[in-house]
Scaffold this active site. Sequence first.
Site, PDB file in Angstrom:
ATOM      1  N   SER A 198      74.746  55.493  74.557  1.00 55.62           N
ATOM      2  CA  SER A 198      74.176  56.117  73.225  1.00 55.62           C
ATOM      3  C   SER A 198      73.919  54.879  72.382  1.00 55.62           C
ATOM      4  O   SER A 198      74.492  53.842  72.215  1.00 55.62           O
ATOM      5  CB  SER A 198      75.330  56.755  72.589  1.00 55.62           C
ATOM      6  OG  SER A 198      74.728  57.392  71.285  1.00 55.62           O
ATOM      7  N   TYR A 232      83.674  58.372  68.947  1.00 48.80           N
ATOM      8  CA  TYR A 232      82.469  58.718  70.188  1.00 48.80           C
ATOM      9  C   TYR A 232      81.776  57.200  70.172  1.00 48.80           C
ATOM     10  O   TYR A 232      81.415  56.972  71.592  1.00 48.80           O
ATOM     11  CB  TYR A 232      81.582  59.651  69.618  1.00 48.80           C
ATOM     12  CG  TYR A 232      80.378  59.777  70.517  1.00 48.80           C
ATOM     13  CD1 TYR A 232      80.347  60.654  71.475  1.00 48.80           C
ATOM     14  CD2 TYR A 232      79.234  59.292  69.775  1.00 48.80           C
ATOM     15  CE1 TYR A 232      79.368  60.675  72.433  1.00 48.80           C
ATOM     16  CE2 TYR A 232      77.847  59.585  70.780  1.00 48.80           C
ATOM     17  CZ  TYR A 232      77.914  60.229  71.944  1.00 48.80           C
ATOM     18  OH  TYR A 232      76.827  60.330  72.830  1.00 48.80           O
TER      19      TYR A 232
HETATM   20  P1  NAP Z   1      74.907  68.779  75.852  1.00 45.18           P
HETATM   21  O1  NAP Z   1      73.909  69.370  75.860  1.00 45.18           O
HETATM   22  O2  NAP Z   1      76.429  69.037  75.120  1.00 45.18           O
HETATM   23  O3  NAP Z   1      75.730  68.735  77.640  1.00 45.18           O
HETATM   24  C1  NAP Z   1      76.881  68.186  77.787  1.00 45.18           C
HETATM   25  C2  NAP Z   1      76.826  68.320  79.159  1.00 45.18           C
HETATM   26  O4  NAP Z   1      78.332  67.412  79.737  1.00 45.18           O
HETATM   27  C3  NAP Z   1      77.263  69.642  79.876  1.00 45.18           C
HETATM   28  O5  NAP Z   1      76.344  69.757  80.899  1.00 45.18           O
HETATM   29  C4  NAP Z   1      78.585  69.610  80.221  1.00 45.18           C
HETATM   30  O6  NAP Z   1      78.743  70.593  81.283  1.00 45.18           O
HETATM   31  C5  NAP Z   1      78.914  68.412  80.483  1.00 45.18           C
HETATM   32  N1  NAP Z   1      80.210  68.063  80.290  1.00 45.18           N
HETATM   33  C6  NAP Z   1      81.016  68.126  79.000  1.00 45.18           C
HETATM   34  N2  NAP Z   1      82.210  67.898  79.247  1.00 45.18           N
HETATM   35  C7  NAP Z   1      82.463  67.785  80.766  1.00 45.18           C
HETATM   36  C8  NAP Z   1      83.515  67.596  81.614  1.00 45.18           C
HETATM   37  N3  NAP Z   1      84.643  67.238  80.969  1.00 45.18           N
HETATM   38  N4  NAP Z   1      83.490  67.532  82.749  1.00 45.18           N
HETATM   39  C9  NAP Z   1      82.212  67.435  83.293  1.00 45.18           C
HETATM   40  N5  NAP Z   1      80.949  67.831  82.484  1.00 45.18           N
HETATM   41  C10 NAP Z   1      81.236  68.048  81.040  1.00 45.18           C
HETATM   42  O7  NAP Z   1      74.946  67.130  75.828  1.00 45.18           O
HETATM   43  P2  NAP Z   1      73.699  66.098  75.925  1.00 45.18           P
HETATM   44  O8  NAP Z   1      72.965  65.794  74.771  1.00 45.18           O
HETATM   45  O9  NAP Z   1      72.748  66.666  76.987  1.00 45.18           O
HETATM   46  O10 NAP Z   1      74.448  64.838  76.485  1.00 45.18           O
HETATM   47  C11 NAP Z   1      74.329  64.189  77.751  1.00 45.18           C
HETATM   48  C12 NAP Z   1      74.905  62.614  77.564  1.00 45.18           C
HETATM   49  O11 NAP Z   1      73.995  62.146  76.673  1.00 45.18           O
HETATM   50  C13 NAP Z   1      76.321  62.579  76.882  1.00 45.18           C
HETATM   51  O12 NAP Z   1      76.807  61.665  77.578  1.00 45.18           O
HETATM   52  C14 NAP Z   1      76.032  62.205  75.561  1.00 45.18           C
HETATM   53  O13 NAP Z   1      76.927  61.414  74.692  1.00 45.18           O
HETATM   54  C15 NAP Z   1      74.767  61.392  75.767  1.00 45.18           C
HETATM   55  N6  NAP Z   1      73.950  61.247  74.324  1.00 45.18           N
HETATM   56  C16 NAP Z   1      73.269  62.299  73.869  1.00 45.18           C
HETATM   57  C17 NAP Z   1      72.659  62.179  72.592  1.00 45.18           C
HETATM   58  C18 NAP Z   1      71.965  63.028  71.941  1.00 45.18           C
HETATM   59  O14 NAP Z   1      71.426  62.985  70.901  1.00 45.18           O
HETATM   60  N7  NAP Z   1      71.717  64.257  72.520  1.00 45.18           N
HETATM   61  C19 NAP Z   1      72.361  60.855  72.252  1.00 45.18           C
HETATM   62  C20 NAP Z   1      72.961  59.683  72.776  1.00 45.18           C
HETATM   63  C21 NAP Z   1      73.791  59.896  73.930  1.00 45.18           C
HETATM   64  P3  NAP Z   1      78.992  72.176  80.797  1.00 45.18           P
HETATM   65  O15 NAP Z   1      77.646  72.851  80.845  1.00 45.18           O
HETATM   66  O16 NAP Z   1      79.787  72.773  82.131  1.00 45.18           O
HETATM   67  O17 NAP Z   1      79.721  72.521  79.504  1.00 45.18           O
END
Ligand code: NAP
Length: 249
Positions: free
Chosen positions: A144, A158
């Site tokens: 991130s 985080y």
């Molecule tokens: P999201 O929409 O909240 O989705 C999170 C995903 O992670 C879901 O598919 C969830 O599975 C899965 N997950 C959570 N806990 C888990 C666990 N213990 N074991 C297996 N799977 C798990 O988040 P996102 O925004 O797509 O984020 C994806 C990645 O990008 C993350 O690493 C996040 O830190 C990174 N990121 C996001 C942003 C942003 O602005 N969105 C920015 C920088 C980095 P379930 O569907 O089963 O709950």
Amino acid sequence: MKPNILLITGGGRGIGAAISLLCAKAGWDLAVNYSRDRDAAESVAEQARAKGRHAFVVQADVSDEVQVQAMFAEIDKHDGKLAGLVNNAGVVAPLARLEEMSVARWQQVFGVNVIGSLLCAREAVKRMSTRHGGAGGVIVNMSSRAAHLGSPGIYVDYAASKGAIDTLTLGLARELIGEGIRVNGVRPGIIDTEIHASGGMDHLLDDAVAGLPIRRMGTAEEVAQAVLWLLSDASSYTVGSLIDVGGGR
Ligand code: NAP
């Protein structure tokens, strides 16, 4: 030819779902991991199958060693070989200052974001590394922009967990490149997914976005494009790199 299976952790929702769908379109077969939302993961796998790919869902909380081992054992039963891993699953905890944070919270954030990535990488290496008789592969870690910005007053834990992902990416890349495995990372900025609501951050988004040079959130698809490139042979000389997908910040 045997199918090349790509495991995407958290592949059923948000950025993970976009990665899954783009990679299916590009010819990867998919193991779509989920923790709780089976329906979302099934829907992604179904869309991949509609594109003619072999795709299936695998449940595991990536922070749990036994569940991760069982997930890889399940993948082993499918036709084809594991050829790629996207360590995408990640969580934020509710917005807080450091002195308000509990150890349980840190264990959750570091457990999923860091231990989860380490565990999945470990199991993938056992299968993909030429050192273990594998045919090589690719790993992309989801970091991130928070790793650089630090997220003060919001969630420094985080941000620190993503700093660990940056270092892991560099170290693993150098450890594994001689064994046929290429490791890189992607650092998204503010991307339009449900993660912000899960951290109680929704009310801060407008101001945060106004501070971005690009003045808008990114889409999950825009992150997925960078991941797809890192997974592909088009990035064959890119090793241990972190691509910022942050709209200029
Ligand atoms: P999201 O929409 O909240 O989705 C999170 C995903 O992670 C879901 O598919 C969830 O599975 C899965 N997950 C959570 N806990 C888990 C666990 N213990 N074991 C297996 N799977 C798990 O988040 P996102 O925004 O797509 O984020 C994806 C990645 O990008 C993350 O690493 C996040 O830190 C990174 N990121 C996001 C942003 C942003 O602005 N969105 C920015 C920088 C980095 P379930 O569907 O089963 O709950």
